[in-house]
Write a protein that holds these residues in place. Structure first.
Motif, PDB file in Angstrom:
ATOM      1  N   ALA A 284       0.826  -1.205   0.000  1.00  0.00           N
ATOM      2  CA  ALA A 284       0.000   0.000   0.000  1.00  0.00           C
ATOM      3  C   ALA A 284       0.862   1.258   0.000  1.00  0.00           C
ATOM      4  CB  ALA A 284      -0.923  -0.010   1.212  1.00  0.00           C
ATOM      5  N   ARG A 285       1.937   1.252   0.738  1.00  0.00           N
ATOM      6  CA  ARG A 285       2.820   2.419   0.778  1.00  0.00           C
ATOM      7  C   ARG A 285       3.476   2.648  -0.572  1.00  0.00           C
ATOM      8  NH1 ARG A 285       8.182   3.828   2.279  1.00  0.00           N
ATOM      9  NH2 ARG A 285       8.218   5.918   3.210  1.00  0.00           N
ATOM     10  N   ILE A 286       3.878   1.571  -1.234  1.00  0.00           N
ATOM     11  CA  ILE A 286       4.499   1.721  -2.549  1.00  0.00           C
ATOM     12  C   ILE A 286       3.493   2.265  -3.559  1.00  0.00           C
ATOM     13  CG2 ILE A 286       5.504   0.425  -4.480  1.00  0.00           C
ATOM     14  CD1 ILE A 286       6.914  -1.327  -2.453  1.00  0.00           C
ATOM     15  N   ARG A 287       2.241   1.770  -3.515  1.00  0.00           N
ATOM     16  CA  ARG A 287       1.227   2.293  -4.426  1.00  0.00           C
ATOM     17  C   ARG A 287       0.962   3.764  -4.156  1.00  0.00           C
ATOM     18  NH1 ARG A 287      -1.661  -2.522  -3.392  1.00  0.00           N
ATOM     19  NH2 ARG A 287      -3.134  -1.371  -2.080  1.00  0.00           N
ATOM     20  N   GLY A 288       1.042   4.153  -2.887  1.00  0.00           N
ATOM     21  CA  GLY A 288       0.811   5.561  -2.568  1.00  0.00           C
ATOM     22  C   GLY A 288       1.909   6.472  -3.053  1.00  0.00           C
ATOM     23  N   GLN A 289       3.069   5.950  -3.416  1.00  0.00           N
ATOM     24  CA  GLN A 289       4.188   6.757  -3.907  1.00  0.00           C
ATOM     25  C   GLN A 289       4.351   6.637  -5.421  1.00  0.00           C
ATOM     26  OE1 GLN A 289       7.136   5.062  -0.995  1.00  0.00           O
ATOM     27  NE2 GLN A 289       7.585   7.215  -0.640  1.00  0.00           N
ATOM     28  N   ALA A 290       3.266   6.258  -6.090  1.00  0.00           N
ATOM     29  CA  ALA A 290       3.376   6.103  -7.540  1.00  0.00           C
ATOM     30  C   ALA A 290       3.797   7.406  -8.215  1.00  0.00           C
ATOM     31  CB  ALA A 290       2.042   5.614  -8.103  1.00  0.00           C
ATOM     32  N   GLY A 291       3.287   8.543  -7.705  1.00  0.00           N
ATOM     33  CA  GLY A 291       3.677   9.824  -8.303  1.00  0.00           C
ATOM     34  C   GLY A 291       5.157  10.101  -8.134  1.00  0.00           C
ATOM     35  N   ASP A 292       5.703   9.837  -6.956  1.00  0.00           N
ATOM     36  CA  ASP A 292       7.138  10.025  -6.738  1.00  0.00           C
ATOM     37  C   ASP A 292       7.961   9.124  -7.647  1.00  0.00           C
ATOM     38  OD1 ASP A 292       6.385  11.794  -4.793  1.00  0.00           O
ATOM     39  OD2 ASP A 292       6.640  10.376  -3.138  1.00  0.00           O
ATOM     40  N   ILE A 293       7.481   7.884  -7.853  1.00  0.00           N
ATOM     41  CA  ILE A 293       8.215   6.957  -8.728  1.00  0.00           C
ATOM     42  C   ILE A 293       8.240   7.488 -10.153  1.00  0.00           C
ATOM     43  CG2 ILE A 293       8.216   4.612  -9.648  1.00  0.00           C
ATOM     44  CD1 ILE A 293       6.892   3.732  -7.017  1.00  0.00           C
ATOM     45  N   ALA A 294       7.094   8.036 -10.615  1.00  0.00           N
ATOM     46  CA  ALA A 294       7.054   8.579 -11.971  1.00  0.00           C
ATOM     47  C   ALA A 294       8.039   9.735 -12.123  1.00  0.00           C
ATOM     48  CB  ALA A 294       5.633   9.030 -12.296  1.00  0.00           C
ATOM     49  N   VAL A 295       8.136  10.585 -11.100  1.00  0.00           N
ATOM     50  CA  VAL A 295       9.084  11.702 -11.157  1.00  0.00           C
ATOM     51  C   VAL A 295      10.518  11.184 -11.191  1.00  0.00           C
ATOM     52  CG1 VAL A 295       9.943  13.710  -9.908  1.00  0.00           C
ATOM     53  CG2 VAL A 295       7.485  13.284 -10.052  1.00  0.00           C
ATOM     54  N   LEU A 296      10.821  10.155 -10.378  1.00  0.00           N
ATOM     55  CA  LEU A 296      12.168   9.593 -10.373  1.00  0.00           C
ATOM     56  C   LEU A 296      12.540   9.050 -11.751  1.00  0.00           C
ATOM     57  CD1 LEU A 296      12.200   7.687  -6.951  1.00  0.00           C
ATOM     58  CD2 LEU A 296      13.475   9.751  -7.524  1.00  0.00           C
ATOM     59  N   LYS A 297      11.628   8.368 -12.372  1.00  0.00           N
ATOM     60  CA  LYS A 297      11.930   7.826 -13.700  1.00  0.00           C
ATOM     61  C   LYS A 297      12.073   8.949 -14.727  1.00  0.00           C
ATOM     62  CE  LYS A 297      10.302   3.119 -13.550  1.00  0.00           C
ATOM     63  NZ  LYS A 297       9.538   2.077 -14.267  1.00  0.00           N
ATOM     64  N   ALA A 298      11.299  10.008 -14.536  1.00  0.00           N
ATOM     65  CA  ALA A 298      11.404  11.131 -15.478  1.00  0.00           C
ATOM     66  C   ALA A 298      12.763  11.814 -15.399  1.00  0.00           C
ATOM     67  CB  ALA A 298      10.281  12.135 -15.210  1.00  0.00           C
ATOM     68  N   VAL A 299      13.396  11.809 -14.214  1.00  0.00           N
ATOM     69  CA  VAL A 299      14.701  12.453 -14.071  1.00  0.00           C
ATOM     70  C   VAL A 299      15.856  11.498 -14.309  1.00  0.00           C
ATOM     71  CG1 VAL A 299      13.760  14.149 -12.471  1.00  0.00           C
ATOM     72  CG2 VAL A 299      14.769  12.051 -11.582  1.00  0.00           C
ATOM     73  N   GLY A 300      15.557  10.245 -14.704  1.00  0.00           N
ATOM     74  CA  GLY A 300      16.644   9.370 -15.131  1.00  0.00           C
ATOM     75  C   GLY A 300      16.845   8.098 -14.347  1.00  0.00           C
ATOM     76  N   PHE A 301      16.043   7.806 -13.308  1.00  0.00           N
ATOM     77  CA  PHE A 301      16.205   6.558 -12.559  1.00  0.00           C
ATOM     78  C   PHE A 301      15.766   5.372 -13.422  1.00  0.00           C
ATOM     79  CE2 PHE A 301      17.155   8.932  -8.936  1.00  0.00           C
ATOM     80  CZ  PHE A 301      17.447   8.103  -7.867  1.00  0.00           C
ATOM     81  N   THR A 302      16.552   4.340 -13.390  1.00  0.00           N
ATOM     82  CA  THR A 302      16.206   3.120 -14.130  1.00  0.00           C
ATOM     83  C   THR A 302      15.257   2.268 -13.283  1.00  0.00           C
ATOM     84  OG1 THR A 302      18.040   1.841 -13.215  1.00  0.00           O
ATOM     85  CG2 THR A 302      18.471   3.136 -15.214  1.00  0.00           C
ATOM     86  N   PRO A 303      14.517   1.331 -13.903  1.00  0.00           N
ATOM     87  CA  PRO A 303      13.665   0.430 -13.103  1.00  0.00           C
ATOM     88  C   PRO A 303      14.449  -0.344 -12.051  1.00  0.00           C
ATOM     89  CG  PRO A 303      13.055   0.317 -15.417  1.00  0.00           C
ATOM     90  CD  PRO A 303      14.295   1.152 -15.349  1.00  0.00           C
ATOM     91  N   GLY A 304      15.689  -0.747 -12.364  1.00  0.00           N
ATOM     92  CA  GLY A 304      16.492  -1.466 -11.385  1.00  0.00           C
ATOM     93  C   GLY A 304      16.803  -0.631 -10.165  1.00  0.00           C
ATOM     94  N   GLN A 305      17.099   0.671 -10.370  1.00  0.00           N
ATOM     95  CA  GLN A 305      17.377   1.538  -9.229  1.00  0.00           C
ATOM     96  C   GLN A 305      16.132   1.736  -8.365  1.00  0.00           C
ATOM     97  OE1 GLN A 305      18.988   4.809 -11.620  1.00  0.00           O
ATOM     98  NE2 GLN A 305      20.920   4.648 -10.462  1.00  0.00           N
ATOM     99  N   VAL A 306      14.982   1.860  -8.990  1.00  0.00           N
ATOM    100  CA  VAL A 306      13.737   2.002  -8.222  1.00  0.00           C
ATOM    101  C   VAL A 306      13.485   0.750  -7.386  1.00  0.00           C
ATOM    102  CG1 VAL A 306      11.240   2.258  -8.405  1.00  0.00           C
ATOM    103  CG2 VAL A 306      12.739   3.615  -9.868  1.00  0.00           C
ATOM    104  N   ILE A 307      13.673  -0.415  -8.003  1.00  0.00           N
ATOM    105  CA  ILE A 307      13.449  -1.671  -7.277  1.00  0.00           C
ATOM    106  C   ILE A 307      14.416  -1.794  -6.111  1.00  0.00           C
ATOM    107  CG2 ILE A 307      13.570  -4.183  -7.481  1.00  0.00           C
ATOM    108  CD1 ILE A 307      12.607  -3.871 -10.374  1.00  0.00           C
ATOM    109  N   ARG A 308      15.707  -1.508  -6.354  1.00  0.00           N
ATOM    110  CA  ARG A 308      16.689  -1.603  -5.257  1.00  0.00           C
ATOM    111  C   ARG A 308      16.374  -0.615  -4.145  1.00  0.00           C
ATOM    112  NH1 ARG A 308      20.430  -2.096  -9.524  1.00  0.00           N
ATOM    113  NH2 ARG A 308      20.961   0.127  -9.330  1.00  0.00           N
ATOM    114  N   GLY A 309      15.938   0.589  -4.511  1.00  0.00           N
ATOM    115  CA  GLY A 309      15.635   1.580  -3.488  1.00  0.00           C
ATOM    116  C   GLY A 309      14.509   1.129  -2.569  1.00  0.00           C
ATOM    117  N   PHE A 310      13.419   0.630  -3.161  1.00  0.00           N
ATOM    118  CA  PHE A 310      12.311   0.169  -2.322  1.00  0.00           C
ATOM    119  C   PHE A 310      12.691  -1.064  -1.502  1.00  0.00           C
ATOM    120  CE2 PHE A 310       9.504   2.796  -4.987  1.00  0.00           C
ATOM    121  CZ  PHE A 310       8.741   3.374  -3.982  1.00  0.00           C
TER     122      PHE A 310
END
Length: 785
Positions: A284-310
């Motif tokens: 639930a917390r991860i779904r609530g941060q969907a907007g932050d994830i979209a911003v991270l990907k827009a500034v250059g984060f790869t899917p692997g970095q997002v997964i490792r961060g969470f």
């Protein structure tokens, strides 16, 4: 990796409240599981609990008194043996017989002081210890012995023993009842222990006395070697008998197999439910941060970095919560009032303590990690373009059924609450949330089934194989030639409260191959059968017919309808098994037929005892006293052993498990409500824009939560009742008692559980509902994303 760490730290600073909730939720659930593990060991292994609490002796040496007894010069070096940590005694002893209300039992009187010994200390459960007061002849009874005699503090018992000038009889005043880790009293087995003052033993003047000394060892594995050294030191000719802690544990452990297996299953299921609840909160917390994830990907984060961060972030939460829960439980758990604190205090000395302390948090963290990995993988797939997400509706349009309900002028609050609970933002997600909440509720229902089943031993013993509450054995002298033979059944049935007196006999029999022994019983006659508790097949009616317990069927590998052969006192006995009965004695390894069948092989066989079936509402204790008074010969009356006639630790553990599962359900419910409000906030704001009042919006949120809780409660209760019935029956069959003993709770109990869950869901949604109703009509960028 550096960018990932910087984002994790920034996210923690931004969402401190959510991070704190995740850590505390994990800590609360794991702490509850650790407390449950401590309670499981406390209840499922009561002998170990008593042994640790009393600093019990691993070895007891019993010898004769006087010049043939232990050499006082040899007793002192016992404490100096390398394997011995402490010595209890020596104590003077004497064998005697106690009698009260027509019930007799063998006892070993042990002389001790007004202060219990520090090692092998009897644990008082009722009354008080011996005192040098106005009553000189006092006794403290071992608990199993007191239960057999129906004797408690404030009552008197009659002691008889062989004195120097003939048999001595004296009345002793019972001051207390105590537990001990020594082999307990069993009818027909070893005698129980009664503690008396040395002056009382002197006044009884027994003809033969003995001595007992207990040894507490540094390492229980050295028991065999320590016994050899102690016997050599004291002299083998002076030691009559040796009892060890293994014998005492085996003697006490058989009755708790059913409880142990049920509690183990509960522990694993609770761990699964807790992990699912915490993992749901993470998702639930991860779904609530969907907007932050979209911003991270827009500034250059790869899917692997997002997964490792969470993964790093939520694994850190899980590990921190597990460490906090473990530290708090081990340091502060002992201060919890009642049996919970006592269980935690004794837990370090219980078997499996280290494995539980390390395994429960580790298993919870691993399960949370697995769920977090799946949620993090989904987070890695979030598209970086906000428009791509906002182009999809947050929820389905109102269904035709919903529009029709509104057309019928049903309350909009009810219609919108139903839609929010079961259709928005998707049916699959709504059903999954309901199923996750139903899991702990189902386990709570299983616990209530186990509670009701244990209660049957007291409320409905006939269903648990205890149709006869009393057993009467009479020593009949040879009748005079002119005296008419007395009818013992008629004499016993004339006693008030006795419905039926069933004659019986019992033998040990060898199974085919002579690899083990079973119990063969002859109960009743063809014309007056014994009321067996039949779970399968039928009761014996004709010659050579019998019923057997589940333990015997498993031992011989046979089923109802087959013939079995056994050897009884050197003669063969062949019986046709026509049914399976509930047999709580001897691990279910019992086969029961009629006395008429046994008399075919042994003409003139006389009953060895009579099983008394009492009338409803009759008090077994009063009936026993009346039977003893009515008997013209020496009569011994014994009550049926009751597996549930023990401290309410098993029920206390079940109550604690229900509390733990309630906490898990509350965590899941709060997660479900928070997620639902966040997913539907735009819809609620739109409803307000078209005319719904803030009160109606808040009521819709509360209604959605209450309906979800109601659906989960109904589903969990139904599934738990079915699962609990099968689980209890399966565990009863595995222990030899036999399937068919499970009992569902009453409709009022199950209805109360459903109502409590529904009301809790509504109350838990009040705060989010108030916050949602007070929101301004502004659709923020964060909510759009």
């Amino acid at each position: 990796m550096r960018a990932t760490w910087r984002w994790v730290r920034s996210d923690l600073r931004t969402h401190r409240g959510e991070a704190l909730f995740a850590v505390l939720a994990t800590a609360g659930v794991i702490a509850s599981l650790l407390l449950s593990a401590a309670l499981l060991g406390y209840a499922a292994d009561p002998w170990q609990r008593v042994f640790n609490q009393s600093r019990g002796g691993h070895v007891w040496l019993h010898g004769r008194g006087g010049p043939d007894g232990f050499d006082p010069a040899a007793l002192a070096p016992l404490a100096s043996l390398d394997e011995v940590a402490a010595v209890s005694g020596p104590f003077r002893t004497a064998a005697a017989t106690l009698e009260t209300s027509g019930t007799r039992a063998d006892v070993v009187l042990r002389a001790t002081g007004t202060r219990p010994p520090d090692t092998a200390r009897p644990l008082l459960t009722e009354g008080h210890w011996l005192t040098a007061g106005d009553r000189p002849d006092q006794i403290v009874l071992e608990r199993a012995l007191a239960r057999t005699l129906w004797a408690g503090p404030g009552e008197t018992v009659t002691v008889t023993l062989a004195g120097r000038d003939g048999p001595t009889t004296r009345t002793l005043y019972v001051t207390g009842v105590a537990e001990t880790a020594e082999p307990r009293y069993r009818a027909g087995g070893g005698g129980g222990v009664g503690w008396i003052l040395p002056g009382t033993l002197d006044r009884l003047a027994p003809a033969v006395t003995g001595q007992s000394v207990g040894l507490r060892l540094k390492d229980p594995d050295d028991t065999g070697y320590a016994v050899q050294r102690a016997v050599t030191l004291l002299g083998a000719e002076r030691v009559d008998r040796v009892t060890t802690w293994q014998q005492a544990k085996a003697d006490a452990g058989g009755d708790d197999r059913l409880l142990g297996q049920i509690f183990a299953a509960f522990g694993l299921a609770s761990l699964l439910a807790a992990s699912v609840a915490v993992a749901g909160a993470v998702r639930a917390r991860i779904r609530g941060q969907a907007g932050d994830i979209a911003v991270l990907k827009a500034v250059g984060f790869t899917p692997g970095q997002v997964i490792r961060g969470f993964l790093l972030q939520h694994l850190g939460f899980a590990v921190a919560g597990a460490a906090l829960a473990t530290a708090a439980t081990l340091t502060c758990g002992r201060w919890i009032p009642g049996s919970v604190g006592e269980a935690v205090a004794l837990w370090p000395g219980m078997p499996g303590h280290r494995a539980a302390v390390a395994g429960v948090p580790a298993a919870a963290v691993l399960l949370i990690a697995a769920a977090t990995a799946l949620a993090a993988w989904r987070a890695g797939r979030v598209p970086p373009v906000p428009a791509a997400r906002s182009a999809h509706p947050a929820a389905r349009p109102l269904s035709a059924l919903g529009r029709r309900a509104l057309g019928l002028r049903l309350s909009p609050v009810l219609v919108l609450g139903w839609r929010s609970a079961f259709t928005a933002p998707g049916r699959a997600r709504a059903l999954g949330a309901t199923a996750r909440l139903a899991l702990p509720i189902a386990l709570m229902t299983v616990a209530l089934v186990a509670w009701s089943t244990l209660g049957q031993f007291r409320t409905d013993p006939a269903r648990m194989g205890r149709a006869a509450a009393l057993t009467v054995r009479t020593e009949q002298p040879p009748a005079a030639p002119t005296a008419p033979p007395a009818d013992p059944e008629a004499v016993l049935e004339a006693v008030p409260g006795v419905a039926d007196a069933v004659p019986g006999a019992e033998f040990l029999a060898l199974v085919p191959g002579q690899t083990g022994t079973i119990t063969l019983r002859g109960l009743g006659t063809t014309g007056a059968p014994y009321p067996h508790t039949i779970a399968e097949g039928r009761a014996p009616e004709g010659p050579d017919e019998a019923v057997a317990g589940q333990g015997l069927l498993d031992l011989l590998g046979v089923r109802v309808g087959e013939w079995v052969r056994m050897t009884v006192e050197g003669r063969p006995q062949i019986l046709h098994l026509v049914g399976r009965s509930i047999e709580p004695d001897h691990g279910g390894r019992v086969v029961s037929t009629t006395l008429d069948t046994l008399r075919d092989g042994v003409p003139g066989l006389r009953p060895a005892f009579h099983a008394l079936v009492l009338r409803p509402g009759a008090d077994p204790r009063r009936v026993a006293a009346a039977v003893a008074a009515a008997g013209r010969e020496k009569t011994e009356v014994r009550g049926a052993a009751d597996p549930a006639d023990a401290p309410d630790a098993p029920r206390g553990v079940l109550a604690a498990l229900v509390a733990v599962l309630a906490l898990i359900a509350l965590v899941e419910l709060l997660t479900l409500i928070g997620t639902g409000v966040r997913d539907r906030v735009r819809d609620l704001l739109a409803l307000r824009a078209i005319g719904l009042t803030p009160r109606q919006i808040g009521a819709a949120v509360v209604t959605a939560a209450a309906l979800t809780a109601l659906a989960a409660a109904v589903l969990g209760t139904a599934a738990g009742a079915a699962l609990g019935h099968r689980l209890v029956d399966a565990e009863a069959a595995a222990t030899g008692l036999g399937a068919g003993v499970a009992r569902l709770p009453g409709a009022a109990v199950l209805g109360g559980l459903v109502l409590a869950v529904t009301v809790t869901g509504a109350l838990a949604a009040l705060a989010p509902a108030v916050r949602t109703a007070r929101r301004r009509l502004v659709d923020s960028a964060g909510e759009t994303l």
